[in-house]
Design an enzyme around this catalytic site. Structure first.
Site, PDB file in Angstrom:
ATOM      1  N   ARG A 106      -0.808  11.201 -19.422  1.00 29.80           N
ATOM      2  CA  ARG A 106      -1.112  11.140 -20.789  1.00 29.80           C
ATOM      3  C   ARG A 106      -2.048  10.004 -21.277  1.00 29.80           C
ATOM      4  NH1 ARG A 106       3.812  11.612 -24.914  1.00 29.80           N
ATOM      5  NH2 ARG A 106       1.996  12.506 -26.393  1.00 29.80           N
ATOM      6  N   HIS A 133      11.935   6.315 -26.266  1.00 33.46           N
ATOM      7  CA  HIS A 133      10.937   6.033 -27.418  1.00 33.46           C
ATOM      8  C   HIS A 133      11.873   5.509 -28.545  1.00 33.46           C
ATOM      9  CE1 HIS A 133       6.939   7.920 -26.298  1.00 33.46           C
ATOM     10  NE2 HIS A 133       7.259   6.670 -25.966  1.00 33.46           N
ATOM     11  N   CYS A 184       7.871  13.246 -33.309  1.00 37.82           N
ATOM     12  CA  CYS A 184       7.103  13.253 -32.188  1.00 37.82           C
ATOM     13  C   CYS A 184       5.656  14.042 -32.397  1.00 37.82           C
ATOM     14  CB  CYS A 184       7.690  13.913 -30.822  1.00 37.82           C
ATOM     15  SG  CYS A 184       8.660  12.664 -30.146  1.00 37.82           S
TER      16      CYS A 184
END
Length: 299
Positions: A121, A196, A292
């Protein structure tokens, strides 16, 4: 499945839930939605070909047209609620760009860019920084330490809550505090399913320090900190956390959350919020849901 059918399904979830007592209805009238500005990226190239979190399984194929329809329904719902949605162009070599929340953190128009933990990413960070520079945001800061944007930073009225343990570096917390001039509260994540902060905690009202969270996702010390800071928080149960129900977005009144987190609907209503169930099941295969997909551009 088209957007119309998706909206009908979400509306049906809302209609079928039980009526509220008078005190909950009265409280709801006190909640005020504030128009927001969001950055989103369509999942035009979304797929799961690698695994960097426990939700990702390359053996489970993604239905791309359905993923796009689900994402469009979320985008359209924001706009129907009076919010502005800006769009980031997807790149075919970056399938996780749909999870736009990870690309930066924006407070008072100041942009702290991301630095991703995984090379798959990494290139997303520069794409986000280029977008902010092209759209007149200043200052735009390229970070020295790993942070994954709003994946691990959550803004309340008093604090910047900051997750660590799986992705973002503890050093990024000092960097964020220095850049934003806001007190940063570090929180240790201990369950890899909640890699997260935005999978384990949601800010419901950023004017009133109202949050909901799942305690087992955090270390004992971090649970104690959260209990001290937010004694009246909504505490999520395991089935709702496992449905990624805390990966939600609130505008101060409307709370958009995964429709599978059914145990959160009545507690949210009792606090005066209006929960709106969203079906993002295809994107869940990548380990993300409503939040997200949604980066807030705070001016």
């Amino acid at each position: 499945m088209g957007c119309t059918r998706l909206r009908a399904r979400a509306a049906q979830v809302t209609r079928e839930e039980p009526s509220l007592p008078r005190d909950a209805r009265d409280l709801r009238t006190q909640r005020t939605a504030r128009p927001r500005r969001y950055l989103m990226c369509p999942p035009a190239h979304f797929k799961v070909t690698y695994s960097i979190n426990p939700w990702m399984d390359p053996e489970k194929p993604v239905d791309l047209p359905l993923a796009l329809a689900q994402w469009e329904d979320l985008r359209d719902r924001y706009r129907s609620l009076g919010h502005t949605v800006e769009l980031l162009d997807p790149r075919p070599d970056l399938p996780d760009m749909v999870f736009a929340a990870n690309g930066a953190t924006v407070i008072d128009s100041r942009v702290l860019g991301a630095r991703f933990a995984y090379p798959e990413r990494a290139a997303e960070a520069e794409v986000h920084l280029d977008w902010f520079r092209a759209h007149g945001f200043t200052p735009v800061h390229e970070p020295a330490h790993i942070n994954e944007g709003e994946g691990d930073f959550a803004v309340t009225a008093s604090y910047l809550l900051a997750g660590r343990g799986f992705r973002s570096s503890p050093l990024s917390h000092d960097e964020a505090q220095e850049f934003f001039g806001r007190p940063v509260i570090g929180l240790d994540l201990v369950d890899p399913r909640y890699y997260h902060l935005d999978t384990a905690l949601c800010v419901l009202d950023d004017d009133a320090d109202d949050v909901m969270y799942y305690p087992p996702a955090f270390s004992p010390g971090s649970r104690a900190v959260l209990s001290r800071l937010f004694p009246d928080a909504l505490i999520a149960e395991e089935p709702d956390a496992a449905a990624l129900g805390l990966n939600a977005v609130s505008d101060g009144r409307h709370v958009l959350l995964p429709q599978g987190a059914v145990g959160l609907f009545d507690p949210l209503r009792a606090r005066g919020y209006e929960p709106i169930g969203m079906d993002l099941g295809e994107l869940l295969k990548g380990g993300g849901s409503v939040k997200c997909c949604t980066q807030e551009l705070r001016s």
